[in-house]
Design an enzyme around this catalytic site. Structure first.
Site, PDB file in Angstrom:
ATOM      1  N   THR A  10       0.825  -1.206   0.000  1.00 13.76           N
ATOM      2  CA  THR A  10       0.000   0.000   0.000  1.00 13.76           C
ATOM      3  C   THR A  10       0.858   1.255   0.000  1.00 13.76           C
ATOM      4  O   THR A  10       0.447   2.291  -0.517  1.00 13.76           O
ATOM      5  CB  THR A  10      -0.931  -0.028   1.235  1.00 13.76           C
ATOM      6  OG1 THR A  10      -1.836  -1.109   1.058  1.00 13.76           O
ATOM      7  CG2 THR A  10      -1.721   1.241   1.400  1.00 13.76           C
ATOM      8  N   SER A  56       1.181  -7.631  -0.832  1.00 18.18           N
ATOM      9  CA  SER A  56       1.899  -8.662  -0.064  1.00 18.18           C
ATOM     10  C   SER A  56       1.059  -9.895   0.239  1.00 18.18           C
ATOM     11  O   SER A  56       1.599 -10.908   0.671  1.00 18.18           O
ATOM     12  CB  SER A  56       2.498  -8.077   1.221  1.00 18.18           C
ATOM     13  OG  SER A  56       1.533  -7.910   2.220  1.00 18.18           O
ATOM     14  N   THR A  89       1.636  -4.319   4.183  1.00 24.69           N
ATOM     15  CA  THR A  89       1.502  -4.596   5.615  1.00 24.69           C
ATOM     16  C   THR A  89       0.892  -5.969   5.904  1.00 24.69           C
ATOM     17  O   THR A  89       1.075  -6.504   6.992  1.00 24.69           O
ATOM     18  CB  THR A  89       0.636  -3.521   6.307  1.00 24.69           C
ATOM     19  OG1 THR A  89      -0.690  -3.576   5.785  1.00 24.69           O
ATOM     20  CG2 THR A  89       1.220  -2.140   6.131  1.00 24.69           C
ATOM     21  N   ASP A  90       0.160  -6.537   4.921  1.00 27.51           N
ATOM     22  CA  ASP A  90      -0.599  -7.754   5.242  1.00 27.51           C
ATOM     23  C   ASP A  90       0.287  -8.927   5.653  1.00 27.51           C
ATOM     24  O   ASP A  90      -0.075  -9.690   6.549  1.00 27.51           O
ATOM     25  CB  ASP A  90      -1.489  -8.157   4.056  1.00 27.51           C
ATOM     26  CG  ASP A  90      -2.711  -7.249   3.939  1.00 27.51           C
ATOM     27  OD1 ASP A  90      -2.941  -6.430   4.858  1.00 27.51           O
ATOM     28  OD2 ASP A  90      -3.434  -7.355   2.937  1.00 27.51           O
TER      29      ASP A  90
HETATM   30  C1  SIN Z   1      -0.341  -5.278   1.009  1.00 25.95           C
HETATM   31  O1  SIN Z   1      -0.135  -5.944   2.017  1.00 25.95           O
HETATM   32  O2  SIN Z   1       0.448  -5.253   0.045  1.00 25.95           O
HETATM   33  C2  SIN Z   1      -1.586  -4.476   0.889  1.00 25.95           C
HETATM   34  C3  SIN Z   1      -2.049  -3.952   2.193  1.00 25.95           C
HETATM   35  C4  SIN Z   1      -1.074  -2.996   2.837  1.00 25.95           C
HETATM   36  O3  SIN Z   1       0.055  -2.792   2.432  1.00 25.95           O
HETATM   37  O4  SIN Z   1      -1.525  -2.356   3.825  1.00 25.95           O
END
Ligand code: SIN
Length: 301
Positions: A10, A56, A89-90
């Site tokens: 993100t 991710s 973040t995932d």
């Molecule tokens: C991801 O994990 O690539 C999408 C969600 C995020 O980064 O918060």
């Protein structure tokens, strides 16, 4: 110099034109554009490479190896003082823990990401990126193992979890990062693939057929994300015995926070089962994959 390794997420996200702005796509904006958006980085000597451009949720164990190779290359460069990895973040906590187990102690390695895409009017990525570079450049981060920074808070990879689906405070860790220690027990990893280890969730009525299906699909290990103190459903036992007898490593973990204590809620020694200790299932899976890849016994910590 701090070397940045971009993998998407993100933090590199932009509104998805096909959704009329209702959703965004992760991993779209290139790392150069992310750096240009942070004037506070001007005092730092930086280099950057775009290694992946993923959401991710789509990160694979092969991608972990790609990131590891990029970090190893960067850290081997005497001009590099530390690295920052930009990540979705995932599954950030999974990549962070994989690197925690596979990188030797020494130069700082700091992951960061964002909960809001790069084109959001209050994007959190620029502040997170600046905080990560500052931490990677600081003497305090040396010899601490892999760290992460989100929302002005640093975390140690060992304890980091994404605890909330939304909000800038999505991450937490139970232990102060300043007391973090490096691990690096698999720093000698040379494999270019990792063995398949599946996580099987325990829930009311969970079918034992999932165990046979995983084994038939080639799993060499099973992490059981069980209810309570790692309570194995009685209906699973025949399939677990078949899996164990076929040489598949079986690891008892819990979907609750807190330890799974060996032989406390099952006859682990008699059954030949491993136990996760205080590792949550995704991290126990990584430690088991690496133990199998390196032909070493699994250790929870
Ligand atoms: C991801 O994990 O690539 C999408 C969600 C995020 O980064 O918060």
């Amino acid at each position: 110099m701090i070397h940045l390794i971009a993998t998407g997420g993100t933090i590199a996200g932009e509104a998805d034109p096909e959704s009329g702005g209702a959703r965004y796509r992760a991993g779209v904006r290139p790392v150069g554009a992310l750096l240009d958006a942070v004037p506070g980085l001007a005092p730092f000597a930086l280099s950057a490479e775009q290694v992946l451009a993923l959401d991710s949720k789509d990160m694979t164990p092969e991608d972990w190896l790609t990131v590891l190779a990029a970090v190893r290359r960067a850290l081997a460069n005497p001009a590099v003082d530390g690295t920052v990895i930009l990540h979705g973040t995932d599954t950030l906590e999974e990549t962070a823990y994989f690197l925690q187990l596979t990188l030797p102690a020494g130069k700082p390695v700091v992951l960061t990401g964002a909960m809001r895409p790069a084109d959001h009017p209050q994007a959190d990525g620029p502040a997170n990126l600046l905080a990560a570079v500052r931490l990677a450049a600081s003497p305090e981060a040396h010899g601490k193992g892999v760290l992460a920074v989100m929302n002005a808070t640093a975390h140690a990879a060992r304890h980091l979890v994404k605890a909330r689906t939304t909000g800038l405070d999505a991450f937490e860790s139970a232990v102060d990062w300043a007391t973090a220690r490096p691990d690096g027990r698999f720093a000698d990893l040379t494999a270019n693939t990792l063995p398949r280890v599946d996580i099987l969730p325990g829930y009311a009525g969970a079918p034992a057929g999932l165990i046979d299906a995983s084994v038939a699909a080639g799993a060499r290990g099973l992490v059981l994300a069980l209810a309570g103190h790692g309570s194995v459903p009685a209906a699973w036992r025949p399939a677990l015995h078949r899996a164990r007898d076929a040489g598949v490593a079986i690891l008892r973990a819990s979907r609750c926070a807190g330890p799974v204590i060996r032989n406390a809620n099952a006859d682990d020694d008699g059954e030949g089962w491993l136990t996760a200790g205080s590792l949550p299932p995704p991290k126990a899976r990584i430690a088991l994959m690496l133990a199998l890849a390196c032909g070493r016994p699994f250790e929870a910590d």
